[in-house]
Design an enzyme around this catalytic site. Structure first.
Site, mmCIF file in Angstrom:
data_model
loop_
_atom_site.group_PDB
_atom_site.id
_atom_site.type_symbol
_atom_site.label_atom_id
_atom_site.label_comp_id
_atom_site.label_asym_id
_atom_site.label_seq_id
_atom_site.Cartn_x
_atom_site.Cartn_y
_atom_site.Cartn_z
ATOM 1 N N CYS A 241 25.245 20.901 47.183
ATOM 2 C CA CYS A 241 24.579 22.208 47.602
ATOM 3 C C CYS A 241 23.349 22.419 46.296
ATOM 4 C CB CYS A 241 25.207 23.476 47.712
ATOM 5 S SG CYS A 241 24.032 24.659 48.961
ATOM 6 N N HIS B 42 28.671 21.510 52.518
ATOM 7 C CA HIS B 42 29.680 21.813 51.827
ATOM 8 C C HIS B 42 30.978 21.184 52.489
ATOM 9 C CE1 HIS B 42 28.161 25.064 49.396
ATOM 10 N NE2 HIS B 42 27.142 25.165 50.308
ATOM 11 N N GLU C 260 33.989 20.912 51.023
ATOM 12 C CA GLU C 260 35.025 21.562 50.732
ATOM 13 C C GLU C 260 35.597 22.722 51.576
ATOM 14 O OE1 GLU C 260 31.666 24.262 48.873
ATOM 15 O OE2 GLU C 260 31.874 22.224 49.376
ATOM 16 N N SER D 124 48.996 42.729 33.465
ATOM 17 C CA SER D 124 48.386 43.879 34.527
ATOM 18 C C SER D 124 49.174 44.007 35.525
ATOM 19 C CB SER D 124 46.911 43.426 34.565
ATOM 20 O OG SER D 124 46.866 42.201 35.610
ATOM 21 N N GLY D 125 49.937 43.075 35.930
ATOM 22 C CA GLY D 125 50.503 43.185 37.456
ATOM 23 C C GLY D 125 50.061 42.056 38.596
ATOM 24 N N GLY D 126 48.676 41.621 38.099
ATOM 25 C CA GLY D 126 47.967 40.913 39.160
ATOM 26 C C GLY D 126 48.613 39.395 39.092
ATOM 27 N N VAL D 127 47.849 38.585 39.958
ATOM 28 C CA VAL D 127 48.378 37.182 40.156
ATOM 29 C C VAL D 127 48.176 36.473 38.844
ATOM 30 C CG1 VAL D 127 47.926 35.002 41.155
ATOM 31 C CG2 VAL D 127 47.992 37.161 42.442
ATOM 32 N N ASP D 128 46.931 36.796 38.111
ATOM 33 C CA ASP D 128 46.763 35.810 36.935
ATOM 34 C C ASP D 128 47.888 36.016 35.629
ATOM 35 O OD1 ASP D 128 44.524 35.037 38.494
ATOM 36 O OD2 ASP D 128 42.974 35.730 36.866
ATOM 37 N N SER D 129 47.722 37.235 35.457
ATOM 38 C CA SER D 129 48.637 37.559 34.192
ATOM 39 C C SER D 129 50.321 37.351 34.803
ATOM 40 C CB SER D 129 48.508 38.980 33.803
ATOM 41 O OG SER D 129 49.064 40.010 34.709
ATOM 42 N N SER D 130 50.555 37.532 36.070
ATOM 43 C CA SER D 130 52.021 37.325 36.353
ATOM 44 C C SER D 130 52.245 35.812 36.182
ATOM 45 C CB SER D 130 52.085 37.909 37.712
ATOM 46 O OG SER D 130 51.776 39.234 37.776
#
Length: 314
Positions: A111, A196, A198, A250-256
């Site tokens: 694209c 696209h 994907e 933080s408790g979010g996915v990334d930091s967990s």
């Protein structure tokens, strides 16, 4: 995402976030195949990365400002330029290091990525007579490794207002759609797709990406999330040595996910700091304490900053 919905032992399912910067993807001794994705702000960039990993090839998203030297040092098998919301002829349109085109690494523009490479090579991009959004029909005009073992007519998904109106010297038109005479283009090992591949709305999109990965980039398709975890843990242990790590949790996915990976690598030498700012979801503080402290036995420090944060906010 609430941590109560995350199974920290199942890192493969939530490992879409790349936690560690790979020093290189491949090596003379037969290391990991890898694809670099230059991000131009598309809502589908993460989907591209996931599709590549589903083909058992490692992928890493990097800013579109990455230099040709940095790309060369990483030694990827291939490069993908993502889509994006801008128009390539806009004065503020995101650009890339033009030297990347001349590294001899197979490249696929999707694209906006296609329009950018066409413009950088001297072609023309303009506003289309009508916006192409939604389902379309791709018709192949000539043979191409990218479309190998696919029918001459394909259902694809479009999302663009601009289109290529003139190809640069040396580029070949490969396929068309109803409103795009240059829906697939090629110059040597540089390819462009106006649609696209994907997204799931392009039913044969994974096959197209697979052709790029294996037939054009030479990827072997041997990468797994498990092998990535082993490598990531080893890298952490090497980088940290006998030291300690402080992680803002933080408790979010990334930091967990980062916390789980670090804890697996260095155990109690990881200290997680969770800050309660007074604006969290109901029960989130207790959830983090229960999951990371009581059940996982992390070295967890919870800071009650509610009064200070709300006072400063006021």
């Amino acid at each position: 995402m609430n941590t109560s919905s995350v199974r920290l032992d199942d890192l493969g399912r939530i490992g879409e976030v790349v936690l560690l910067k790979a020093r290189s993807f491949s090596s003379p001794k037969g290391g990991v195949d890898g694809i670099l994705i230059l991000d131009f702000g598309s809502q589908y960039t993460q989907v591209i990365a996931r599709r590549i990993r589903e083909a058992h090839v490692y992928s890493e998203i990097v800013p579109h400002t990455i230099s040709a030297k940095e790309v060369k040092d990483l030694r990827p098998n291939g490069i993908i330029l993502s889509g994006g919301p801008a128009s390539v002829y806009s004065p503020k349109a995101p650009k890339m290091d033009r030297k990347i085109f001349h590294l001899g690494i197979p490249l696929l523009g999707i694209c906006y990525g296609m329009q950018l490479l066409v413009k950088e090579f001297g072609g023309e991009v303009a506003r289309g007579a009508r916006r192409e959004y939604g389902r379309g029909t791709l018709r192949r005009r000539r043979a191409c490794p990218l479309l190998d073992q696919l029918p001459g007519k394909l259902e694809i998904w479009n999302s663009h207002g601009d289109r290529v109106t003139r190809l640069p010297k040396g580029f070949q038109p490969v396929a068309t759609t109803e409103n795009s005479p240059y829906a697939v283009v090629r110059k040597g090992e540089i390819y462009g797709l106006q649609f696209h591949p994907e997204v799931s709305h392009t039913p044969k999109g994974q096959k197209i990406l697979g052709n790029f990965l294996k037939k054009i980039c030479g990827c072997r398709g041997t990468w797994t999330m498990g092998s990535f975890l082993k490598r990531a843990v080893a890298d952490v242990r090497q980088q940290v040595g006998n030291g300690r790590v402080i992680l803002g949790l933080s408790g979010g996915v990334d930091s967990s996910v980062a916390a789980a990976l670090l804890h697996r690598a260095i155990g109690s030498r990881l200290r997680c700091i969770f800050v309660d700012n007074g604006l969290l979801r109901k029960g989130e503080v207790e959830s983090v304490k229960r999951i990371f402290g009581k059940h996982r036995h992390f070295n967890l420090t919870v800071i009650d900053a509610r009064r200070r944060f709300l006072r400063r906010l006021r």
